[in-house]
Design an enzyme around this catalytic site. Structure first.
Site, PDB file in Angstrom:
ATOM      1  N   CYS A  87      -2.957   2.379  11.787  1.00 27.24           N
ATOM      2  CA  CYS A  87      -1.458   1.876  11.102  1.00 27.24           C
ATOM      3  C   CYS A  87      -1.127   1.062  12.292  1.00 27.24           C
ATOM      4  O   CYS A  87      -0.896  -0.129  11.751  1.00 27.24           O
ATOM      5  CB  CYS A  87      -0.744   3.118  11.229  1.00 27.24           C
ATOM      6  SG  CYS A  87       1.209   2.380  11.225  1.00 27.24           S
TER       7      CYS A  87
ATOM      8  N   CYS B  74      -1.410  -0.930   8.699  1.00 25.80           N
ATOM      9  CA  CYS B  74       0.060  -1.079   8.392  1.00 25.80           C
ATOM     10  C   CYS B  74       0.841  -2.255   8.999  1.00 25.80           C
ATOM     11  O   CYS B  74       1.456  -3.016   8.391  1.00 25.80           O
ATOM     12  CB  CYS B  74       1.024   0.202   8.624  1.00 25.80           C
ATOM     13  SG  CYS B  74       0.280   1.708   7.811  1.00 25.80           S
TER      14      CYS B  74
ATOM     15  N   LYS C 124      -0.777  -5.833   8.940  1.00 27.18           N
ATOM     16  CA  LYS C 124      -0.671  -6.008   7.726  1.00 27.18           C
ATOM     17  C   LYS C 124       0.760  -6.570   7.108  1.00 27.18           C
ATOM     18  O   LYS C 124       0.773  -7.829   6.656  1.00 27.18           O
ATOM     19  CB  LYS C 124      -1.277  -4.918   6.598  1.00 27.18           C
ATOM     20  CG  LYS C 124      -1.166  -5.139   5.159  1.00 27.18           C
ATOM     21  CD  LYS C 124       0.210  -4.684   4.516  1.00 27.18           C
ATOM     22  CE  LYS C 124       0.745  -3.481   4.717  1.00 27.18           C
ATOM     23  NZ  LYS C 124       0.161  -2.499   4.370  1.00 27.18           N
TER      24      LYS C 124
ATOM     25  N   TYR D 206      -4.823  -0.103  -3.043  1.00 28.12           N
ATOM     26  CA  TYR D 206      -3.571  -0.699  -1.948  1.00 28.12           C
ATOM     27  C   TYR D 206      -4.044  -1.992  -1.124  1.00 28.12           C
ATOM     28  O   TYR D 206      -3.623  -3.066  -1.240  1.00 28.12           O
ATOM     29  CB  TYR D 206      -3.180   0.270  -0.923  1.00 28.12           C
ATOM     30  CG  TYR D 206      -2.325   1.403  -1.133  1.00 28.12           C
ATOM     31  CD1 TYR D 206      -1.221   1.432  -1.136  1.00 28.12           C
ATOM     32  CD2 TYR D 206      -2.818   2.501  -1.707  1.00 28.12           C
ATOM     33  CE1 TYR D 206      -0.221   2.565  -1.158  1.00 28.12           C
ATOM     34  CE2 TYR D 206      -2.161   3.820  -2.084  1.00 28.12           C
ATOM     35  CZ  TYR D 206      -0.663   3.755  -1.786  1.00 28.12           C
ATOM     36  OH  TYR D 206      -0.035   4.698  -1.809  1.00 28.12           O
TER      37      TYR D 206
ATOM     38  N   GLU E 288      -3.006  -5.818  -1.583  1.00 31.69           N
ATOM     39  CA  GLU E 288      -2.044  -6.627  -0.858  1.00 31.69           C
ATOM     40  C   GLU E 288      -2.952  -7.757  -0.099  1.00 31.69           C
ATOM     41  O   GLU E 288      -2.144  -8.596   0.155  1.00 31.69           O
ATOM     42  CB  GLU E 288      -1.619  -5.428   0.381  1.00 31.69           C
ATOM     43  CG  GLU E 288      -1.005  -4.147  -0.222  1.00 31.69           C
ATOM     44  CD  GLU E 288      -0.787  -3.167   1.126  1.00 31.69           C
ATOM     45  OE1 GLU E 288       0.225  -2.607   0.717  1.00 31.69           O
ATOM     46  OE2 GLU E 288      -1.493  -2.953   2.110  1.00 31.69           O
TER      47      GLU E 288
ATOM     48  N   HIS F  88      27.084  -4.856  -7.155  1.00 30.66           N
ATOM     49  CA  HIS F  88      26.867  -5.963  -7.812  1.00 30.66           C
ATOM     50  C   HIS F  88      27.391  -7.318  -7.046  1.00 30.66           C
ATOM     51  O   HIS F  88      28.274  -7.149  -6.281  1.00 30.66           O
ATOM     52  CB  HIS F  88      28.000  -6.112  -9.087  1.00 30.66           C
ATOM     53  CG  HIS F  88      27.911  -7.283  -9.894  1.00 30.66           C
ATOM     54  ND1 HIS F  88      26.756  -7.278 -10.926  1.00 30.66           N
ATOM     55  CD2 HIS F  88      28.595  -8.332 -10.433  1.00 30.66           C
ATOM     56  CE1 HIS F  88      26.951  -8.395 -11.676  1.00 30.66           C
ATOM     57  NE2 HIS F  88      27.841  -8.910 -11.112  1.00 30.66           N
TER      58      HIS F  88
ATOM     59  N   GLU G  47      20.865  -2.736  -8.958  1.00 24.00           N
ATOM     60  CA  GLU G  47      22.172  -2.167  -9.775  1.00 24.00           C
ATOM     61  C   GLU G  47      21.588  -1.401 -11.322  1.00 24.00           C
ATOM     62  O   GLU G  47      22.210  -0.819 -11.620  1.00 24.00           O
ATOM     63  CB  GLU G  47      23.263  -3.034  -9.758  1.00 24.00           C
ATOM     64  CG  GLU G  47      22.930  -4.453 -10.830  1.00 24.00           C
ATOM     65  CD  GLU G  47      24.215  -5.288 -10.758  1.00 24.00           C
ATOM     66  OE1 GLU G  47      25.137  -4.759 -11.309  1.00 24.00           O
ATOM     67  OE2 GLU G  47      24.355  -6.493 -10.168  1.00 24.00           O
TER      68      GLU G  47
HETATM   69  P1  NDP Z   1      -8.240   2.905  -2.537  1.00 33.20           P
HETATM   70  O1  NDP Z   1      -8.946   4.342  -2.602  1.00 33.20           O
HETATM   71  O2  NDP Z   1      -6.706   3.015  -2.829  1.00 33.20           O
HETATM   72  O3  NDP Z   1      -8.958   1.868  -3.664  1.00 33.20           O
HETATM   73  C1  NDP Z   1     -10.252   1.819  -3.480  1.00 33.20           C
HETATM   74  C2  NDP Z   1     -10.582   0.939  -4.626  1.00 33.20           C
HETATM   75  O4  NDP Z   1     -11.930   0.514  -4.305  1.00 33.20           O
HETATM   76  C3  NDP Z   1     -10.382   1.315  -5.873  1.00 33.20           C
HETATM   77  O5  NDP Z   1      -9.906   0.197  -6.608  1.00 33.20           O
HETATM   78  C4  NDP Z   1     -11.696   1.612  -6.302  1.00 33.20           C
HETATM   79  O6  NDP Z   1     -11.933   1.822  -7.552  1.00 33.20           O
HETATM   80  C5  NDP Z   1     -12.692   0.623  -5.530  1.00 33.20           C
HETATM   81  N1  NDP Z   1     -14.023   1.187  -5.263  1.00 33.20           N
HETATM   82  C6  NDP Z   1     -14.286   2.325  -4.568  1.00 33.20           C
HETATM   83  N2  NDP Z   1     -15.800   2.328  -4.555  1.00 33.20           N
HETATM   84  C7  NDP Z   1     -16.026   1.134  -5.009  1.00 33.20           C
HETATM   85  C8  NDP Z   1     -17.380   0.591  -5.269  1.00 33.20           C
HETATM   86  N3  NDP Z   1     -18.625   1.498  -4.878  1.00 33.20           N
HETATM   87  N4  NDP Z   1     -17.517  -0.440  -5.899  1.00 33.20           N
HETATM   88  C9  NDP Z   1     -16.550  -1.313  -6.303  1.00 33.20           C
HETATM   89  N5  NDP Z   1     -15.362  -0.757  -6.272  1.00 33.20           N
HETATM   90  C10 NDP Z   1     -15.082   0.238  -5.476  1.00 33.20           C
HETATM   91  O7  NDP Z   1      -8.629   2.659  -1.098  1.00 33.20           O
HETATM   92  P2  NDP Z   1      -7.817   1.207   0.005  1.00 33.20           P
HETATM   93  O8  NDP Z   1      -9.071   1.055   0.764  1.00 33.20           O
HETATM   94  O9  NDP Z   1      -7.448   0.215  -1.026  1.00 33.20           O
HETATM   95  O10 NDP Z   1      -6.989   2.182   0.606  1.00 33.20           O
HETATM   96  C11 NDP Z   1      -7.130   3.218   1.514  1.00 33.20           C
HETATM   97  C12 NDP Z   1      -6.033   4.092   1.642  1.00 33.20           C
HETATM   98  O11 NDP Z   1      -5.308   3.428   2.807  1.00 33.20           O
HETATM   99  C13 NDP Z   1      -5.104   4.374   0.583  1.00 33.20           C
HETATM  100  O12 NDP Z   1      -5.645   5.392  -0.349  1.00 33.20           O
HETATM  101  C14 NDP Z   1      -3.838   4.504   1.079  1.00 33.20           C
HETATM  102  O13 NDP Z   1      -3.654   5.809   1.255  1.00 33.20           O
HETATM  103  C15 NDP Z   1      -3.979   3.886   2.337  1.00 33.20           C
HETATM  104  N6  NDP Z   1      -3.177   2.584   2.406  1.00 33.20           N
HETATM  105  C16 NDP Z   1      -1.694   2.540   2.083  1.00 33.20           C
HETATM  106  C17 NDP Z   1      -1.137   1.283   2.146  1.00 33.20           C
HETATM  107  C18 NDP Z   1       0.246   1.391   1.896  1.00 33.20           C
HETATM  108  O14 NDP Z   1       1.117   2.614   1.840  1.00 33.20           O
HETATM  109  N7  NDP Z   1       1.049   0.243   1.774  1.00 33.20           N
HETATM  110  C19 NDP Z   1      -1.563   0.116   2.410  1.00 33.20           C
HETATM  111  C20 NDP Z   1      -3.196   0.222   2.442  1.00 33.20           C
HETATM  112  C21 NDP Z   1      -3.816   1.436   2.582  1.00 33.20           C
HETATM  113  P3  NDP Z   1     -11.572   3.035  -8.579  1.00 33.20           P
HETATM  114  O15 NDP Z   1     -10.033   2.869  -8.783  1.00 33.20           O
HETATM  115  O16 NDP Z   1     -12.240   2.823  -9.643  1.00 33.20           O
HETATM  116  O17 NDP Z   1     -11.899   4.302  -7.940  1.00 33.20           O
END
Ligand code: NDP
Length: 452
Positions: free
Chosen positions: A43, A48, A51, A178, A182, A435, A440
């Site tokens: 984080c 976080c 970022k 996510y 982002e 308002h 709202e």
């Molecule tokens: P996520 O699990 O959210 O997303 C991973 C993405 O990569 C999905 O779209 C997935 O597709 C895709 N993917 C996975 N494997 C492959 C592959 N082999 N080839 C192509 N695409 C693939 O992970 P993130 O890395 O974005 O984030 C990790 C975690 O960190 C999040 O789950 C969250 O908990 C936390 N986080 C929270 C934030 C916040 O609160 N603002 C900000 C950043 C991270 P599919 O959907 O098809 O599985």
């Protein structure tokens, strides 16, 4: 048997640091903590915090363009990445110091090295020393997953983003979660040409369909070139950049490829299996509601348990563990109705069920409104926002709230209190609007747009 410590924490991220501090300062425990990298964890050091600072940096060009429309003589004269990056790392150093000082003040002994489990009461330190503890808490977080060796070799992950020598002018991002969304918005805001590839039908799988649809539209309007149903079939690095061939027949020539394809728990080579700790299918440590593993002296909190992988959840889990084991207050963590936000532009904040989930379990009414907020409409911007409440038709409780709007992260924090308290639609309705605000609309939606 006399142990060296009452608690040994492995991992100095959000969950581990909170647990160590509370166990020592409030529980009176003799605590040690080992961290192999930098104090603060994902984080603070590579997630976080940096970022969010990049989100702020990326918002200024649009703000300045808007200011001009509002009559200001304002202009953007370029972004000094190196100056920003230097300041960013200065801030991370400061925060790391704050974490370290907090632990020291609480009386926690810090080991700046890797630690592994030698047996249910013994921790092996990287320098060969062994120490014993009545309880061991594993809070080692997670690591980036690359889809394959080529991706790892040619691409970068979110870890490297904060250390780039120069900002890429052309960036291709793989993933639809996510992190991918982002950074697509951050780099677009900073002026890069961003292409985002996602293998599924729509970005942000698991979130509310209507909200993700609007967000994808808004991201495209701002310039993110999103290709769904698309994967990489080949990548070559050449003198003019990285040439990426895609399954949809497109080819992209870019300066960097960022893989944001998920994260996995850090459980490898920690001695967990040898100590008899049960792991799940994704390598996560299996724990009960009190974060205890099947080995009574070993506990785990945060991303390494792959429950809800969010910083505030890890902090809660660490705190509840310390209260339970050292504070005489048995406390399970409540994982229900945890609000979260995606810091895209606009942001997306959500708490509770999606419409799709709620339909499966309840008879529902959906209240939703999408409109152009005053600030942008005034200067002819097309940006739309969405406010959506999903209501249980019988109990009248708000089951889910979804907001796509500027500052939706801040808004969902407030709405989350009401939803967590079990507010009904009528509770929202009897709240008088503030308002003129965007939010709202949350208390002025009179008739459902759909029932199901
Ligand atoms: P996520 O699990 O959210 O997303 C991973 C993405 O990569 C999905 O779209 C997935 O597709 C895709 N993917 C996975 N494997 C492959 C592959 N082999 N080839 C192509 N695409 C693939 O992970 P993130 O890395 O974005 O984030 C990790 C975690 O960190 C999040 O789950 C969250 O908990 C936390 N986080 C929270 C934030 C916040 O609160 N603002 C900000 C950043 C991270 P599919 O959907 O098809 O599985």
């Amino acid at each position: 048997m006399a142990f060296d410590y009452d608690l040994f924490v492995i991992g100095g991220g959000s969950g581990g640091v909170r647990a160590a501090r509370i166990a020592a300062s409030e529980g009176g425990a003799r605590v040690a903590l080992a961290e192999e990298s930098r104090m603060g964890g994902t984080c603070v050091i590579r997630g976080c915090v940096p970022k969010k600072l990049m989100v702020f940096a990326s918002g200024y060009p649009q703000a300045i363009a808007d200011a001009r429309e509002y009559g200001w003589d304002a202009r953007v004269d370029g972004f000094d990445w190196v100056a920003f990056r230097t300041r960013l790392h200065g801030e991370l150093d400061r925060l790391e110091g704050v974490y370290r000082a907090g632990l020291t003040r609480a009386g926690v002994e810090i080991f700046d090295c890797r630690a592994t489990i030698a047996d249910p009461h013994t921790v092996a330190l990287a320098d060969g020393r062994k120490v014993t503890a009545k309880h061991i808490l594993v809070a080692t977080g997670g690591h980036v997953d690359f889809p394959d060796a080529a991706a790892r070799e040619i691409g970068i992950s979110s870890n490297e983003v904060f250390h780039l020598d120069a900002l890429p002018e052309r960036l291709l991002i793989v993933g639809g979660g996510y992190i991918a969304c982002e950074f697509a918005c951050i780099f677009t805001g900073l002026g890069a040409k961003v292409t985002q590839l996602y293998r599924g039908a729509q970005i942000l799988r698991g979130f509310d369909d209507e909200a993700r649809g609007l967000l994808a539209e808004e991201m495209r309007d701002r310039g993110v070139d999103i290709h769904c149903g698309t994967t990489i079939i080949g990548m070559e690095r050449g003198a003019d950049g990285i040439r990426v061939r895609c399954s949809n027949g497109h080819e992209h020539l870019v300066d960097q490829v960022l893989f944001a394809t998920g994260r996995s728990p850090n459980t490898a080579e920690l001695g967990l299996e040898e100590a008899g700790v049960r792991l799940g299918r994704r390598g996560e440590i299996l724990v009960d509601a009190y974060s205890q593993t099947n080995i009574p002296s070993i506990f785990a909190v945060g991303d390494v348990t792959n429950r809800i992988n969010l910083t505030p959840v890890a902090i809660r889990e660490g705190h509840a563990f310390a209260d339970t084991v050292f504070g005489g207050k048995k406390r399970a963590v409540d994982h229900e109705l945890v609000a979260s936000a995606i810091f895209t532009q606009p942001e997306y904040g959500a708490v509770g069920m999606t419409e799709e989930e709620a339909r499966e379990l309840h008879r529902i009414e959906v209240y939703a409104t999408s409109f152009r907020p005053m600030q942008g409409a005034f200067i002819g911007r097309s940006e739309r926002v969405l406010f959506k409440l999903i209501v249980d038709a019988k109990s009248r409780k708000v089951l889910g709230c979804h907001i796509v709007a500027p500052n939706a992260g801040e808004l969902i924090q407030m709405a989350g209190i009401a939803v967590k308290m079990g507010a009904t639609k009528e509770d929202f309705d009897r709240t008088v609007a503030v308002h003129p605000t965007i939010s709202e609309e949350l208390v002025t939606m009179r008739t459902p747009v759909r029932t199901a």
